[in-house]
Design an enzyme around this catalytic site. Structure first.
Site, PDB file in Angstrom:
ATOM      1  N   ASN A   8       0.878  -1.175   0.000  1.00  0.00           N
ATOM      2  CA  ASN A   8       0.000   0.000   0.000  1.00  0.00           C
ATOM      3  C   ASN A   8       0.916   1.225   0.000  1.00  0.00           C
ATOM      4  O   ASN A   8       1.457   1.596   1.042  1.00  0.00           O
ATOM      5  CB  ASN A   8      -0.889  -0.041   1.249  1.00  0.00           C
ATOM      6  CG  ASN A   8      -1.863   1.118   1.303  1.00  0.00           C
ATOM      7  OD1 ASN A   8      -1.868   1.988   0.428  1.00  0.00           O
ATOM      8  ND2 ASN A   8      -2.669   1.152   2.344  1.00  0.00           N
ATOM      9  N   ARG A  92      -2.608  -2.242  -3.379  1.00  0.00           N
ATOM     10  CA  ARG A  92      -3.778  -1.379  -3.255  1.00  0.00           C
ATOM     11  C   ARG A  92      -3.631  -0.277  -4.299  1.00  0.00           C
ATOM     12  O   ARG A  92      -2.644   0.467  -4.305  1.00  0.00           O
ATOM     13  CB  ARG A  92      -3.815  -0.765  -1.872  1.00  0.00           C
ATOM     14  CG  ARG A  92      -5.008   0.107  -1.689  1.00  0.00           C
ATOM     15  CD  ARG A  92      -4.998   0.749  -0.343  1.00  0.00           C
ATOM     16  NE  ARG A  92      -6.295   1.316  -0.076  1.00  0.00           N
ATOM     17  CZ  ARG A  92      -6.703   1.674   1.115  1.00  0.00           C
ATOM     18  NH1 ARG A  92      -5.929   1.501   2.145  1.00  0.00           N
ATOM     19  NH2 ARG A  92      -7.896   2.194   1.279  1.00  0.00           N
ATOM     20  N   HIS A 180     -12.763   3.379  -0.533  1.00  0.00           N
ATOM     21  CA  HIS A 180     -12.719   2.481   0.642  1.00  0.00           C
ATOM     22  C   HIS A 180     -13.370   1.128   0.338  1.00  0.00           C
ATOM     23  O   HIS A 180     -13.832   0.423   1.242  1.00  0.00           O
ATOM     24  CB  HIS A 180     -13.417   3.108   1.871  1.00  0.00           C
ATOM     25  CG  HIS A 180     -12.673   4.254   2.477  1.00  0.00           C
ATOM     26  ND1 HIS A 180     -13.289   5.410   2.908  1.00  0.00           N
ATOM     27  CD2 HIS A 180     -11.355   4.435   2.722  1.00  0.00           C
ATOM     28  CE1 HIS A 180     -12.374   6.238   3.390  1.00  0.00           C
ATOM     29  NE2 HIS A 180     -11.192   5.674   3.274  1.00  0.00           N
ATOM     30  N   ARG A 240      -9.742  16.541   5.403  1.00  0.00           N
ATOM     31  CA  ARG A 240     -10.543  16.873   4.210  1.00  0.00           C
ATOM     32  C   ARG A 240     -11.936  17.328   4.642  1.00  0.00           C
ATOM     33  O   ARG A 240     -12.456  16.828   5.636  1.00  0.00           O
ATOM     34  CB  ARG A 240     -10.650  15.635   3.305  1.00  0.00           C
ATOM     35  CG  ARG A 240      -9.338  15.254   2.654  1.00  0.00           C
ATOM     36  CD  ARG A 240      -9.448  13.901   1.947  1.00  0.00           C
ATOM     37  NE  ARG A 240      -8.652  12.892   2.604  1.00  0.00           N
ATOM     38  CZ  ARG A 240      -8.757  11.569   2.407  1.00  0.00           C
ATOM     39  NH1 ARG A 240      -9.649  11.099   1.554  1.00  0.00           N
ATOM     40  NH2 ARG A 240      -7.996  10.716   3.055  1.00  0.00           N
ATOM     41  N   GLU A 378      -8.145  -4.445   5.206  1.00  0.00           N
ATOM     42  CA  GLU A 378      -8.019  -4.280   3.752  1.00  0.00           C
ATOM     43  C   GLU A 378      -6.854  -5.109   3.199  1.00  0.00           C
ATOM     44  O   GLU A 378      -6.923  -5.628   2.087  1.00  0.00           O
ATOM     45  CB  GLU A 378      -7.796  -2.798   3.434  1.00  0.00           C
ATOM     46  CG  GLU A 378      -9.025  -1.955   3.714  1.00  0.00           C
ATOM     47  CD  GLU A 378      -8.695  -0.532   4.141  1.00  0.00           C
ATOM     48  OE1 GLU A 378      -8.069  -0.370   5.229  1.00  0.00           O
ATOM     49  OE2 GLU A 378      -9.039   0.412   3.426  1.00  0.00           O
TER      50      GLU A 378
END
Ligand code: ADP
Length: 404
Positions: A8, A92, A180, A240, A378
């Site tokens: 990742n 990823r 996601h 964000r 994940e």
């Protein structure tokens, strides 16, 4: 030992995880680590299966100038110190564009296709693709699999994945993609075991980490999400803003003279909990602070999650279960309690003791909807996909003995 390596890669760090291939479809966690501070103060850290730290090594900036060199150093360390020999690498990749609805074995053609999505995710996609390219150069026969954050949402209906802008932009790729997805797919996979009575029903999953979004699932499939064209839309996040009137962006550029680059930087790095509190993007710090601005930032976060939960419940035509996951969702007892209270109108009732113990079921017996805490994974999802794809394609080599 044959292993799957999961990668990742971000702009200044590379996270990696290795899983031993233990049986026909079994994966055994071996190592989780990351190289931080790439090009500045590189530092390799990793933990083993018992959670203990097994390496903490610093490097000179010029030794690890970029993401590929970080991955190569980590790969050498895995091989030499732990005899971990990846037979495949799962990556990823944030953007799979409009077409990829599942992971894909990387070929030169696939890589070229994924390059086209760089403009859709300019901050993330190049960092995700760089290690794929460098591994392909160094180990050309090592299979690599790209797993997309967008893929799980590709079944959305046209009314869900459109913006109400002139149609030609849709064809140009301006769509609500959702992100996601690997986390949501993992939760969908866990639901039958954790919440069998809800798994086939109407479920909202709240992935509340530094990045935050929610997904409406029907029968384990995504039908809507709070995120859109980029990972800026929807919920407020660590740094964000989440949903914002596009007029604000125009105002900043036209009236305040900000450059698009400065606005982008602000939207990704200075907003959300950090911008509202002026203190931190980290919920732990905000919860520990007595500053009213910290409290305000958390109030805002809870309020927006509740609003979006209502929106997704409407998309589902009701709600059977609400799932908390990711760093905040898995750990913050008080935010879970506050969000559950806001879901009271949907019949949610919290079991305070179960919530304090982090679940997995945290709804009271008289709750009309199930409330759950399910830790996401994940990386395991990526490893599973990588193994499955290799087995399907019968491309899994035996004892290749090489890695990044
Ligand atoms: P990322 O999106 O970077 O993968 P994570 O899912 O790891 O993020 O979530 C990181 C966030 O989780 C932290 O910034 C922090 O706000 C929150 N967090 C982690 N542990 C706790 C805790 N014990 N209590 C409250 N919040 C926590």
């Amino acid at each position: 030992m044959d292993s799957i390596l999961v990668v990742n890669a971000g702009s200044s760090s590379v996270k990696f995880e290795a899983f031993a291939i233990a049986g026909s479809a079994d994966l055994k966690f071996q190592v989780r680590g990351q190289m931080d501070g790439i090009g500045r103060q590189p530092r390799l850290r990793a933990r083993g299966p018992d959670g203990s730290q097994i390496v903490d090594r610093r490097f000179e900036a010029q030794q690890i100038p970029d993401v590929p060199s970080a991955l190569h150093t980590a790969g050498d360390w895995l091989r030499e110190q732990h005899e971990i020999h990846p037979v495949a690498v799962g990556h990823r990749v944030v953007h799979g564009g409009p077409n990829y609805d599942r992971p894909v074995l990387v070929t030169a053609e696939v890589l070229a296709e994924l390059e086209k999505y760089v403009p859709l995710a300019p901050l993330h996609q190049p960092n995700n693709l760089a290690p794929i390219r460098s591994i392909a150069e160094r180990f050309p026969t090592l299979p690599q699999v790209a797993c997309f954050d967008t893929a799980f949402h590709r079944g959305h209906s046209p009314v869900t994945d459109h913006y109400a802008i002139p149609e030609p932009y849709y064809a140009q790729g301006v769509r609500r993609y959702g992100f996601h997805g690997l986390s949501y797919e993992y939760i969908a996979q866990r639901l039958p075991a954790v919440a069998p009575e809800c798994a086939e029903g109407r479920v909202v999953v709240a992935h509340l980490g530094n990045g935050a979004s929610m997904c409406a699932m029907l029968g384990g499939r995504s039908i809507d999400s709070t995120m859109g064209f980029t990972a800026l839309e929807g919920l407020p996040m660590g740094t964000r803003p989440g949903q914002i009137d596009p007029g604000v962006i125009l105002f900043l550029i036209e009236q305040r003279g900000m450059s698009p680059a400065a606005v982008q930087d602000m939207l990704y790095s200075e907003c959300g909990l950090k911008g509202l509190s002026g203190i931190s993007n980290d919920v732990r710090e905000l919860e520990a602070s007595s500053n009213p601005r910290a409290a305000f930032a958390l109030d805002y976060f809870v309020h927006r999650i509740a609003l979006h939960a209502g929106m997704l419940a409407a998309a589902l035509g009701g709600l059977d279960a609400f799932v908390f996951t990711a760093g905040i969702g898995e750990n913050s007892v008080s935010l879970r309690a506050r969000i559950a209270e806001k879901l009271g109108w949907l019949g949610a009732r919290l079991d305070a003791a179960a919530n304090a113990a982090h679940g997995p079921r945290i709804s009271a017996p008289d709750s009309r909807i199930g409330l759950f805490v399910i830790p996401t994974n994940e990386e395991l999802m990526i490893a599973q996909h990588t193994l499955a794809l290799l087995r399907d394609a019968s491309t899994l080599p035996r004892q290749q003995g090489k890695s990044s």
